[in-house]
Design a protein around this motif. Structure first.
Motif, PDB file in Angstrom:
ATOM      1  N   SER B  18       0.847  -1.191   0.000  1.00 20.04           N
ATOM      2  CA  SER B  18       0.000   0.000   0.000  1.00 20.04           C
ATOM      3  C   SER B  18       0.885   1.244   0.000  1.00 20.04           C
ATOM      4  CB  SER B  18      -0.887   0.008   1.238  1.00 20.04           C
ATOM      5  OG  SER B  18      -0.096   0.244   2.384  1.00 20.04           O
ATOM      6  N   ASP B  19       0.263   2.384  -0.276  1.00  8.82           N
ATOM      7  CA  ASP B  19       1.015   3.650  -0.283  1.00  8.82           C
ATOM      8  C   ASP B  19       1.706   3.856   1.064  1.00  8.82           C
ATOM      9  OD1 ASP B  19      -0.070   4.023  -2.734  1.00  8.82           O
ATOM     10  OD2 ASP B  19      -1.435   5.650  -2.147  1.00  8.82           O
ATOM     11  N   ARG B  20       0.938   3.604   2.110  1.00  9.25           N
ATOM     12  CA  ARG B  20       1.457   3.848   3.456  1.00  9.25           C
ATOM     13  C   ARG B  20       2.667   2.950   3.762  1.00  9.25           C
ATOM     14  NH1 ARG B  20      -3.074   5.439   7.748  1.00  9.25           N
ATOM     15  NH2 ARG B  20      -3.858   6.299   5.818  1.00  9.25           N
ATOM     16  N   GLU B  21       2.543   1.677   3.380  1.00  8.21           N
ATOM     17  CA  GLU B  21       3.665   0.748   3.627  1.00  8.21           C
ATOM     18  C   GLU B  21       4.909   1.179   2.836  1.00  8.21           C
ATOM     19  OE1 GLU B  21       1.435  -3.513   4.454  1.00  8.21           O
ATOM     20  OE2 GLU B  21       1.352  -2.647   2.443  1.00  8.21           O
ATOM     21  N   LEU B  22       4.667   1.601   1.609  1.00  9.73           N
ATOM     22  CA  LEU B  22       5.801   2.057   0.792  1.00  9.73           C
ATOM     23  C   LEU B  22       6.475   3.274   1.433  1.00  9.73           C
ATOM     24  CD1 LEU B  22       4.384   1.793  -2.846  1.00  9.73           C
ATOM     25  CD2 LEU B  22       6.257   0.466  -1.885  1.00  9.73           C
ATOM     26  N   ALA B  23       5.638   4.197   1.921  1.00  9.22           N
ATOM     27  CA  ALA B  23       6.200   5.407   2.534  1.00  9.22           C
ATOM     28  C   ALA B  23       7.006   5.057   3.783  1.00  9.22           C
ATOM     29  CB  ALA B  23       5.084   6.379   2.873  1.00  9.22           C
ATOM     30  N   VAL B  24       6.498   4.116   4.562  1.00  8.45           N
ATOM     31  CA  VAL B  24       7.216   3.724   5.781  1.00  8.45           C
ATOM     32  C   VAL B  24       8.560   3.079   5.417  1.00  8.45           C
ATOM     33  CG1 VAL B  24       7.138   2.139   7.755  1.00  8.45           C
ATOM     34  CG2 VAL B  24       5.142   3.525   7.190  1.00  8.45           C
ATOM     35  N   ARG B  25       8.539   2.244   4.381  1.00 15.82           N
ATOM     36  CA  ARG B  25       9.803   1.612   3.951  1.00 15.82           C
ATOM     37  C   ARG B  25      10.766   2.652   3.382  1.00 15.82           C
ATOM     38  NH1 ARG B  25       9.209  -4.319   1.558  1.00 15.82           N
ATOM     39  NH2 ARG B  25       7.900  -5.216   3.157  1.00 15.82           N
ATOM     40  N   ALA B  26      10.213   3.586   2.619  1.00 16.28           N
ATOM     41  CA  ALA B  26      11.067   4.650   2.060  1.00 16.28           C
ATOM     42  C   ALA B  26      11.670   5.475   3.196  1.00 16.28           C
ATOM     43  CB  ALA B  26      10.257   5.544   1.123  1.00 16.28           C
ATOM     44  N   ARG B  27      10.882   5.672   4.244  1.00 14.54           N
ATOM     45  CA  ARG B  27      11.367   6.451   5.392  1.00 14.54           C
ATOM     46  C   ARG B  27      12.583   5.779   6.033  1.00 14.54           C
ATOM     47  NH1 ARG B  27       6.977   7.203   9.880  1.00 14.54           N
ATOM     48  NH2 ARG B  27       7.620   5.061  10.259  1.00 14.54           N
ATOM     49  N   SER B  28      12.591   4.448   5.976  1.00 11.47           N
ATOM     50  CA  SER B  28      13.747   3.753   6.557  1.00 11.47           C
ATOM     51  C   SER B  28      14.899   3.631   5.551  1.00 11.47           C
ATOM     52  CB  SER B  28      13.330   2.377   7.077  1.00 11.47           C
ATOM     53  OG  SER B  28      12.902   1.594   6.002  1.00 11.47           O
ATOM     54  N   GLY B  29      14.776   4.320   4.420  1.00 12.43           N
ATOM     55  CA  GLY B  29      15.891   4.404   3.473  1.00 12.43           C
ATOM     56  C   GLY B  29      15.828   3.415   2.322  1.00 12.43           C
ATOM     57  N   GLU B  30      14.692   2.721   2.171  1.00 10.61           N
ATOM     58  CA  GLU B  30      14.605   1.724   1.101  1.00 10.61           C
ATOM     59  C   GLU B  30      14.285   2.420  -0.227  1.00 10.61           C
ATOM     60  OE1 GLU B  30      11.548  -1.581   0.484  1.00 10.61           O
ATOM     61  OE2 GLU B  30      12.754  -2.288   2.177  1.00 10.61           O
ATOM     62  N   MET B  31      15.273   2.505  -1.069  1.00  8.77           N
ATOM     63  CA  MET B  31      15.148   3.263  -2.315  1.00  8.77           C
ATOM     64  C   MET B  31      14.121   2.644  -3.273  1.00  8.77           C
ATOM     65  SD  MET B  31      16.333   6.027  -3.402  1.00  8.77           S
ATOM     66  CE  MET B  31      16.233   6.947  -4.914  1.00  8.77           C
ATOM     67  N   VAL B  32      14.057   1.305  -3.304  1.00  8.88           N
ATOM     68  CA  VAL B  32      13.137   0.642  -4.231  1.00  8.88           C
ATOM     69  C   VAL B  32      11.694   1.035  -3.898  1.00  8.88           C
ATOM     70  CG1 VAL B  32      12.248  -1.595  -4.965  1.00  8.88           C
ATOM     71  CG2 VAL B  32      14.688  -1.284  -4.688  1.00  8.88           C
ATOM     72  N   SER B  33      11.383   1.118  -2.609  1.00  8.44           N
ATOM     73  CA  SER B  33      10.019   1.495  -2.206  1.00  8.44           C
ATOM     74  C   SER B  33       9.737   2.937  -2.591  1.00  8.44           C
ATOM     75  CB  SER B  33       9.848   1.332  -0.698  1.00  8.44           C
ATOM     76  OG  SER B  33       9.947  -0.015  -0.359  1.00  8.44           O
ATOM     77  N   PHE B  34      10.726   3.781  -2.408  1.00  8.57           N
ATOM     78  CA  PHE B  34      10.541   5.191  -2.775  1.00  8.57           C
ATOM     79  C   PHE B  34      10.277   5.315  -4.279  1.00  8.57           C
ATOM     80  CE2 PHE B  34      12.517   9.160  -4.330  1.00  8.57           C
ATOM     81  CZ  PHE B  34      11.599  10.044  -3.793  1.00  8.57           C
ATOM     82  N   GLU B  35      11.053   4.572  -5.063  1.00  2.26           N
ATOM     83  CA  GLU B  35      10.879   4.657  -6.520  1.00  2.26           C
ATOM     84  C   GLU B  35       9.522   4.083  -6.946  1.00  2.26           C
ATOM     85  OE1 GLU B  35      14.250   3.089  -8.585  1.00  2.26           O
ATOM     86  OE2 GLU B  35      15.575   4.663  -7.853  1.00  2.26           O
ATOM     87  N   THR B  36       9.086   3.051  -6.269  1.00  2.00           N
ATOM     88  CA  THR B  36       7.759   2.489  -6.585  1.00  2.00           C
ATOM     89  C   THR B  36       6.682   3.536  -6.307  1.00  2.00           C
ATOM     90  OG1 THR B  36       8.589   0.330  -5.921  1.00  2.00           O
ATOM     91  CG2 THR B  36       6.211   0.543  -6.130  1.00  2.00           C
ATOM     92  N   LEU B  37       6.870   4.252  -5.218  1.00  2.00           N
ATOM     93  CA  LEU B  37       5.936   5.320  -4.855  1.00  2.00           C
ATOM     94  C   LEU B  37       5.940   6.425  -5.918  1.00  2.00           C
ATOM     95  CD1 LEU B  37       4.154   5.591  -2.339  1.00  2.00           C
ATOM     96  CD2 LEU B  37       5.946   6.959  -1.299  1.00  2.00           C
ATOM     97  N   VAL B  38       7.121   6.767  -6.384  1.00  2.00           N
ATOM     98  CA  VAL B  38       7.242   7.804  -7.424  1.00  2.00           C
ATOM     99  C   VAL B  38       6.481   7.380  -8.679  1.00  2.00           C
ATOM    100  CG1 VAL B  38       8.851   9.006  -8.986  1.00  2.00           C
ATOM    101  CG2 VAL B  38       9.449   8.696  -6.590  1.00  2.00           C
ATOM    102  N   VAL B  39       6.724   6.130  -9.095  1.00  2.00           N
ATOM    103  CA  VAL B  39       6.073   5.629 -10.315  1.00  2.00           C
ATOM    104  C   VAL B  39       4.550   5.618 -10.123  1.00  2.00           C
ATOM    105  CG1 VAL B  39       5.777   3.576 -11.765  1.00  2.00           C
ATOM    106  CG2 VAL B  39       8.070   4.266 -11.041  1.00  2.00           C
ATOM    107  N   ARG B  40       4.115   5.172  -8.949  1.00  2.00           N
ATOM    108  CA  ARG B  40       2.671   5.055  -8.701  1.00  2.00           C
ATOM    109  C   ARG B  40       1.986   6.416  -8.640  1.00  2.00           C
ATOM    110  NH1 ARG B  40       0.906   1.544  -3.593  1.00  2.00           N
ATOM    111  NH2 ARG B  40       1.982  -0.064  -4.790  1.00  2.00           N
ATOM    112  N   LYS B  41       2.666   7.386  -8.068  1.00  2.00           N
ATOM    113  CA  LYS B  41       2.012   8.677  -7.830  1.00  2.00           C
ATOM    114  C   LYS B  41       2.263   9.713  -8.929  1.00  2.00           C
ATOM    115  CE  LYS B  41       0.021   7.540  -4.079  1.00  2.00           C
ATOM    116  NZ  LYS B  41      -1.437   7.478  -4.040  1.00  2.00           N
TER     117      LYS B  41
END
Lengths: 182, 208
Positions: B18-41
């Motif tokens: 989910s968006d929220r899970e991706l944001a939490v993972r990105a917050r901990s420095g996970e670049m792949v989650s951040f990029e997935t969020l970028v693509v999705r949004k």
């Protein structure tokens, strides 16, 4: 025209004044998207009703999305590098402070250390002997000497090209960041 | 090879979050989650930015700034709150800042003139096409030039993004009564501009 139409049309004013409760608002918007008669009536009331419909996000071309992602990646990489360099620089400042403190302690502890330093400093003052001035003049310029890394870590190496520079002379520092993918 | 495989697998699994899970993972420095969020949004952010700044090129620039700001501020993200509200707040504020720049104003003005000329060349039959989303979005671009940045943002978020007034107040950093005031004034201006620039639009739709 359905039985719902006249009822929903009474809520146009509330919609425009933004006082219609969310569920009724949603029903009205969905109805306007489906019922041409009510849509006409709404537009007669206020042309801004033209925009009273859920707009799906416009599709973004794959190429555009890829360009945005690339730009964001680059921006993030730059920020990360900046942060790393700031970390290295602050580490260098801490190291310099420790080295200065150690030098001061040594100068105080070694007998005559302080006085010989004072003597060398005195040579450079106006009134120093011509021989001393000549000896100072034949010293090679700092740039001619090989530059040793001032700080080196697994991430970056900092070369301080004129470590003695003060306010009158610009300080030249060369930072080699191994994290940069050039 | 293993690294590539591993990254692909990681990316595939992150698309299911989910968006929220991706944001939490990105917050901990996970670049792949951040990029997935970028693509999705990206589509939502580009659309919102486009409606506020008025043209696609600037909207893409704003979208890049939005995601960079998200990356910089991700440590402040509180998962108790909706990611969309937070993202829209950043996007709206950056789009408003961008709109305030004279360069963007000039481009929007140019786009408006182009659209007006284009509209004048069309026949009455085209009125049916106006009902399409894209056409309406362009119509909005052309008539919203006289709205203030806040009026425009409030109207876009309310009508086109269908957000609650309380959410818009949180995004714009003002009270709900101020949002209502922006909406009231925005409608007044839009009513006048549509009547002035596109009298055939309202007549055409009413007659259809």
């Amino acid at each position: 025209m359905s039985a719902l139409c006249p009822i929903l049309r009474t809520s146009f004013d509330d919609y425009l004044a933004d006082v219609l409760p969310a569920p009724q608002r949603r029903i009205l918007r969905e109805h306007l998207a489906a019922c041409a008669d009510c849509r006409r009536a709404a537009l007669e009331k206020d042309p801004s009703f033209a925009f009273a419909r859920p707009f799906a996000p416009e599709p973004v071309a794959e190429e555009t999305a890829a360009r945005i992602l690339d730009a964001v990646r680059t921006g993030v990489a730059l920020r990360q590098t900046e942060q790393r360099l700031r970390g290295v620089s602050s580490g260098r400042i801490a190291g310099s402070a420790a080295a200065a403190a150690a030098a001061l302690v040594l100068a105080l502890l070694i007998p005559g250390g302080g006085s010989s330093r004072r003597a060398r400093t005195a040579d450079a003052r106006p009134g120093a002997t011509p021989a001393a001035v000549q000896a100072a003049a034949v010293q090679p310029p700092p740039a001619a000497r090989p530059v040793e890394p001032a700080v080196s870590s697994s991430e970056a190496t900092i070369y301080d090209l004129n470590p003695g520079a003060g306010r009158e002379e610009p300080r030249v520092v060369w930072i080699v960041d191994r994290g940069l993918d050039i | 090879m293993e690294l590539v495989y591993s990254e692909t697998r990681e990316r595939q699994s992150s698309t299911e979050l989910s968006d929220r899970e991706l944001a939490v993972r990105a917050r901990s420095g996970e670049m792949v989650s951040f990029e997935t969020l970028v693509v999705r949004k990206t589509p939502a952010v580009v659309s919102l930015a486009r409606r506020i700044v008025g043209n696609g090129e600037d909207a893409r620039d704003v979208a890049q700034m939005v995601f960079l700001r998200v990356w910089n501020e991700i440590h402040r993200y509180d998962e108790k709150y909706s990611l969309n509200t937070w993202l829209y707040r950043i996007a709206t504020n950056l789009a408003i800042d961008f709109l305030r720049s004279s360069r963007s104003r000039e481009r929007a003005h140019g786009a408006t003139l182009h659209l007006v000329r284009e509209r004048e060349e069309r026949t009455a039959d085209d009125a049916t096409r106006v009902a399409e989303d894209a056409e309406l979005a362009r119509l909005f671009e052309s008539v919203s030039g006289r709205l203030s940045e806040k009026q425009k943002a409030a109207f876009v978020l309310k009508e086109m993004e269908d957000l609650e007034t309380s959410e818009i107040a949180a995004i714009l950093g003002c009270g709900e009564s101020t949002v209502r005031n922006h909406l009231f004034n925005a409608r007044k201006i839009l009513r006048r501009e549509i009547g002035r620039l596109y009298p055939e639009f309202v007549r055409g739709v009413v007659k259809a």
